[in-house]
Scaffold this motif. Structure first.
Motif, PDB file in Angstrom:
ATOM      1  N   LEU A 107      -0.148   4.181   9.233  1.00 51.81           N
ATOM      2  CA  LEU A 107      -0.405   2.963  10.009  1.00 51.81           C
ATOM      3  C   LEU A 107      -0.462   3.174  11.522  1.00 51.81           C
ATOM      4  CD1 LEU A 107       1.731   0.323   8.091  1.00 51.81           C
ATOM      5  CD2 LEU A 107      -0.762   0.580   8.085  1.00 51.81           C
ATOM      6  N   ILE A 108       0.135   4.245  12.030  1.00 50.16           N
ATOM      7  CA  ILE A 108       0.195   4.436  13.488  1.00 50.16           C
ATOM      8  C   ILE A 108      -1.173   4.313  14.150  1.00 50.16           C
ATOM      9  CG2 ILE A 108       0.583   6.170  15.300  1.00 50.16           C
ATOM     10  CD1 ILE A 108       3.174   6.901  13.878  1.00 50.16           C
ATOM     11  N   PRO A 109      -2.188   5.071  13.722  1.00 48.42           N
ATOM     12  CA  PRO A 109      -3.477   4.938  14.424  1.00 48.42           C
ATOM     13  C   PRO A 109      -4.123   3.568  14.234  1.00 48.42           C
ATOM     14  CG  PRO A 109      -3.688   6.423  12.538  1.00 48.42           C
ATOM     15  CD  PRO A 109      -2.241   6.090  12.681  1.00 48.42           C
ATOM     16  N   LEU A 110      -3.875   2.929  13.117  1.00 41.06           N
ATOM     17  CA  LEU A 110      -4.441   1.603  12.866  1.00 41.06           C
ATOM     18  C   LEU A 110      -3.751   0.546  13.718  1.00 41.06           C
ATOM     19  CD1 LEU A 110      -4.688   1.861   8.970  1.00 41.06           C
ATOM     20  CD2 LEU A 110      -6.527   2.205  10.636  1.00 41.06           C
ATOM     21  N   ALA A 111      -2.431   0.600  13.774  1.00 38.62           N
ATOM     22  CA  ALA A 111      -1.662  -0.378  14.556  1.00 38.62           C
ATOM     23  C   ALA A 111      -1.922  -0.216  16.050  1.00 38.62           C
ATOM     24  CB  ALA A 111      -0.174  -0.244  14.257  1.00 38.62           C
ATOM     25  N   ALA A 112      -2.173   1.016  16.477  1.00 39.68           N
ATOM     26  CA  ALA A 112      -2.410   1.286  17.897  1.00 39.68           C
ATOM     27  C   ALA A 112      -3.669   0.578  18.400  1.00 39.68           C
ATOM     28  CB  ALA A 112      -2.507   2.780  18.137  1.00 39.68           C
ATOM     29  N   GLN A 113      -4.598   0.280  17.521  1.00 43.64           N
ATOM     30  CA  GLN A 113      -5.844  -0.371  17.906  1.00 43.64           C
ATOM     31  C   GLN A 113      -5.712  -1.889  18.009  1.00 43.64           C
ATOM     32  OE1 GLN A 113      -9.029   0.884  15.313  1.00 43.64           O
ATOM     33  NE2 GLN A 113      -8.241   2.971  15.259  1.00 43.64           N
ATOM     34  N   CYS A 114      -4.628  -2.431  17.495  1.00 43.56           N
ATOM     35  CA  CYS A 114      -4.447  -3.886  17.461  1.00 43.56           C
ATOM     36  C   CYS A 114      -3.925  -4.388  18.795  1.00 43.56           C
ATOM     37  CB  CYS A 114      -3.485  -4.271  16.341  1.00 43.56           C
ATOM     38  SG  CYS A 114      -4.104  -3.805  14.712  1.00 43.56           S
ATOM     39  N   GLU A 115      -4.577  -5.430  19.293  1.00 45.41           N
ATOM     40  CA  GLU A 115      -4.174  -6.006  20.575  1.00 45.41           C
ATOM     41  C   GLU A 115      -3.445  -7.325  20.434  1.00 45.41           C
ATOM     42  OE1 GLU A 115      -7.252  -5.960  23.498  1.00 45.41           O
ATOM     43  OE2 GLU A 115      -7.900  -3.949  22.943  1.00 45.41           O
ATOM     44  N   SER A 116      -3.224  -7.757  19.201  1.00 44.07           N
ATOM     45  CA  SER A 116      -2.474  -8.984  18.975  1.00 44.07           C
ATOM     46  C   SER A 116      -1.849  -8.913  17.587  1.00 44.07           C
ATOM     47  CB  SER A 116      -3.387 -10.215  19.058  1.00 44.07           C
ATOM     48  OG  SER A 116      -4.271 -10.253  17.949  1.00 44.07           O
ATOM     49  N   LYS A 117      -0.888  -9.766  17.366  1.00 49.27           N
ATOM     50  CA  LYS A 117      -0.260  -9.842  16.049  1.00 49.27           C
ATOM     51  C   LYS A 117      -1.289 -10.259  15.002  1.00 49.27           C
ATOM     52  CE  LYS A 117       2.795 -12.674  13.383  1.00 49.27           C
ATOM     53  NZ  LYS A 117       3.480 -13.946  13.372  1.00 49.27           N
ATOM     54  N   GLU A 118      -2.171 -11.177  15.375  1.00 49.75           N
ATOM     55  CA  GLU A 118      -3.185 -11.639  14.430  1.00 49.75           C
ATOM     56  C   GLU A 118      -4.100 -10.490  14.021  1.00 49.75           C
ATOM     57  OE1 GLU A 118      -2.289 -13.279  17.270  1.00 49.75           O
ATOM     58  OE2 GLU A 118      -1.139 -14.769  16.153  1.00 49.75           O
ATOM     59  N   GLU A 119      -4.503  -9.649  14.986  1.00 52.16           N
ATOM     60  CA  GLU A 119      -5.319  -8.477  14.660  1.00 52.16           C
ATOM     61  C   GLU A 119      -4.555  -7.542  13.730  1.00 52.16           C
ATOM     62  OE1 GLU A 119      -7.254  -6.139  17.709  1.00 52.16           O
ATOM     63  OE2 GLU A 119      -7.552  -7.946  18.916  1.00 52.16           O
ATOM     64  N   ALA A 120      -3.276  -7.344  13.999  1.00 51.31           N
ATOM     65  CA  ALA A 120      -2.459  -6.463  13.165  1.00 51.31           C
ATOM     66  C   ALA A 120      -2.369  -7.013  11.744  1.00 51.31           C
ATOM     67  CB  ALA A 120      -1.069  -6.291  13.770  1.00 51.31           C
ATOM     68  N   MET A 121      -2.209  -8.328  11.610  1.00 44.81           N
ATOM     69  CA  MET A 121      -2.128  -8.922  10.272  1.00 44.81           C
ATOM     70  C   MET A 121      -3.458  -8.780   9.534  1.00 44.81           C
ATOM     71  SD  MET A 121       0.392 -12.188  10.685  1.00 44.81           S
ATOM     72  CE  MET A 121       0.342 -12.508   8.929  1.00 44.81           C
ATOM     73  N   GLN A 122      -4.562  -8.979  10.229  1.00 47.03           N
ATOM     74  CA  GLN A 122      -5.874  -8.816   9.604  1.00 47.03           C
ATOM     75  C   GLN A 122      -6.080  -7.366   9.171  1.00 47.03           C
ATOM     76  OE1 GLN A 122      -8.693 -10.314  12.468  1.00 47.03           O
ATOM     77  NE2 GLN A 122      -8.345 -12.444  11.889  1.00 47.03           N
ATOM     78  N   MET A 123      -5.708  -6.435  10.030  1.00 42.11           N
ATOM     79  CA  MET A 123      -5.835  -5.025   9.699  1.00 42.11           C
ATOM     80  C   MET A 123      -5.017  -4.707   8.454  1.00 42.11           C
ATOM     81  SD  MET A 123      -3.826  -2.009   9.875  1.00 42.11           S
ATOM     82  CE  MET A 123      -2.610  -2.312  11.134  1.00 42.11           C
ATOM     83  N   LEU A 124      -3.767  -5.157   8.425  1.00 38.92           N
ATOM     84  CA  LEU A 124      -2.905  -4.876   7.270  1.00 38.92           C
ATOM     85  C   LEU A 124      -3.443  -5.507   5.990  1.00 38.92           C
ATOM     86  CD1 LEU A 124       0.633  -5.270   8.854  1.00 38.92           C
ATOM     87  CD2 LEU A 124      -0.432  -3.149   8.048  1.00 38.92           C
ATOM     88  N   ALA A 125      -3.965  -6.717   6.096  1.00 40.86           N
ATOM     89  CA  ALA A 125      -4.506  -7.397   4.919  1.00 40.86           C
ATOM     90  C   ALA A 125      -5.609  -6.566   4.276  1.00 40.86           C
ATOM     91  CB  ALA A 125      -5.019  -8.783   5.289  1.00 40.86           C
ATOM     92  N   GLY A 126      -6.380  -5.887   5.099  1.00 38.55           N
ATOM     93  CA  GLY A 126      -7.441  -5.042   4.585  1.00 38.55           C
ATOM     94  C   GLY A 126      -6.979  -3.664   4.139  1.00 38.55           C
ATOM     95  N   GLU A 127      -5.733  -3.319   4.419  1.00 37.00           N
ATOM     96  CA  GLU A 127      -5.209  -1.987   4.115  1.00 37.00           C
ATOM     97  C   GLU A 127      -4.147  -1.982   3.024  1.00 37.00           C
ATOM     98  OE1 GLU A 127      -6.297   0.904   5.366  1.00 37.00           O
ATOM     99  OE2 GLU A 127      -7.771  -0.112   6.623  1.00 37.00           O
ATOM    100  N   LEU A 128      -3.865  -3.117   2.409  1.00 36.28           N
ATOM    101  CA  LEU A 128      -2.775  -3.184   1.429  1.00 36.28           C
ATOM    102  C   LEU A 128      -2.961  -2.200   0.273  1.00 36.28           C
ATOM    103  CD1 LEU A 128      -2.107  -7.035   1.341  1.00 36.28           C
ATOM    104  CD2 LEU A 128      -0.731  -5.257   2.449  1.00 36.28           C
ATOM    105  N   ASP A 129      -4.175  -2.092  -0.243  1.00 32.52           N
ATOM    106  CA  ASP A 129      -4.419  -1.146  -1.338  1.00 32.52           C
ATOM    107  C   ASP A 129      -4.188   0.293  -0.875  1.00 32.52           C
ATOM    108  OD1 ASP A 129      -5.030  -3.192  -3.097  1.00 32.52           O
ATOM    109  OD2 ASP A 129      -7.204  -3.002  -2.849  1.00 32.52           O
ATOM    110  N   SER A 130      -4.625   0.594   0.340  1.00 32.61           N
ATOM    111  CA  SER A 130      -4.433   1.949   0.882  1.00 32.61           C
ATOM    112  C   SER A 130      -2.957   2.245   1.136  1.00 32.61           C
ATOM    113  CB  SER A 130      -5.227   2.124   2.176  1.00 32.61           C
ATOM    114  OG  SER A 130      -6.608   1.999   1.916  1.00 32.61           O
ATOM    115  N   ILE A 131      -2.225   1.246   1.608  1.00 33.58           N
ATOM    116  CA  ILE A 131      -0.789   1.419   1.837  1.00 33.58           C
ATOM    117  C   ILE A 131      -0.090   1.705   0.508  1.00 33.58           C
ATOM    118  CG2 ILE A 131       1.335   0.215   2.529  1.00 33.58           C
ATOM    119  CD1 ILE A 131      -0.496  -1.272   4.630  1.00 33.58           C
ATOM    120  N   GLU A 132      -0.456   0.957  -0.525  1.00 38.49           N
ATOM    121  CA  GLU A 132       0.110   1.206  -1.851  1.00 38.49           C
ATOM    122  C   GLU A 132      -0.251   2.614  -2.330  1.00 38.49           C
ATOM    123  OE1 GLU A 132      -1.215  -1.915  -4.459  1.00 38.49           O
ATOM    124  OE2 GLU A 132       0.169  -3.383  -3.567  1.00 38.49           O
ATOM    125  N   ALA A 133      -1.482   3.043  -2.094  1.00 38.43           N
ATOM    126  CA  ALA A 133      -1.912   4.387  -2.515  1.00 38.43           C
ATOM    127  C   ALA A 133      -1.112   5.471  -1.801  1.00 38.43           C
ATOM    128  CB  ALA A 133      -3.410   4.562  -2.264  1.00 38.43           C
TER     129      ALA A 133
END
Length: 177
Positions: free
Chosen positions: A62-88
Motif C-alpha cells: 500500500l505504501i506507493p498507492l497511499a503516497a499518491q493520495c491527496e485526501s482521505k476520500e482519494e485513499a478510500m477510493q484507491m482502497l476500494a479498488g484494491e481490496l481483492d489485491s490486498i486479500e491476495a
C-alpha cells in the motif's frame, strides 16, 4: 470594575470555545483519518506471528498507492479498488506459511480505542478503516493510520499542523494595549 466584567466575559467565552472546539476536534479527527486494522485469527503464537508478516506485506503493497493520495476520500477510493489485491497479498503470506485460513479485506466504519502515534493522539471513536481479518479474526490486532499516512511514512510528527485561536489572539491584543 468594567475591566473585571470584560475579563470575566472573555474567560467564559474562552472556556466555552475550548469545550466546543474539543468536541468538534474529536468529530473532525474521526472524519479526517482513515485507519487500518489487521486482526489475527487467534492469540496463538503462530497466528500472532503471521499477523505481523501479513501486516508488513500489506503495508509494503500500500505504501506507493497511499503516497499518491491527496485526501482521505482519494485513499478510500484507491482502497476500494484494491481490496481483492490486498486479500491476495495477505493470502500469499498465509499460504506460504502453511495456514489453511484466508484473509478478508473490507472498508467500513469501526470503533477504535484511543491510540498514540508518537506525538499524535487519536481519540476513541468510530473511524473509516481498512479491515484485514485473518481467519475468524478473533485474535489480538494491529492498528495504524493510512491517511494521513502516519504508519506508512515513519513520521507521525504532525509538524505541518498549526493550531490558532482567533479568540486567543484578540485576548492577547486586548491585554497588550
Amino acid at each position: 470594575m468594567k475591566k473585571g466584567c470584560i475579563v470575566f466575559g472573555l474567560l467564559f467565552i474562552i472556556i466555552l470555545t475550548a469545550v466546543l472546539t474539543a468536541q468538534e476536534s474529536k468529530a473532525g479527527a474521526e472524519s479526517a483519518y482513515l485507519r487500518m486494522h489487521v486482526r489475527a485469527a487467534s492469540d496463538s503464537a503462530a497466528d500472532q506471528a503471521v499477523k505481523y508478516e501479513v501486516k508488513d506485506a500489506v503495508v509494503e503493497y500500500l505504501i506507493p498507492l497511499a503516497a499518491q493520495c491527496e485526501s482521505k476520500e482519494e485513499a478510500m477510493q484507491m482502497l476500494a479498488g484494491e481490496l481483492d489485491s490486498i486479500e491476495a497479498v495477505a493470502n500469499k503470506v498465509l499460504a506460504a506459511r502453511g495456514f489453511k485460513y484466508t484473509a478478508e479485506a473490507e472498508l467500513r466504519r469501526e470503533e477504535f480505542p484511543t491510540r498514540v502515534y508518537e506525538d499524535i493522539t487519536l481519540e476513541a471513536g468510530v473511524y473509516d478503516a481498512l479491515i484485514v481479518e485473518l481467519g475468524g479474526g478473533a485474535g489480538a490486532n494491529w492498528w495504524c493510520v493510512i491517511y494521513p499516512p502516519l504508519c506508512f511514512s515513519g513520521e507521525a510528527t504532525g509538524k505541518n499542523i498549526v493550531f490558532r485561536s482567533r479568540l486567543w489572539e484578540i485576548v492577547q491584543e486586548f491585554f497588550a494595549g
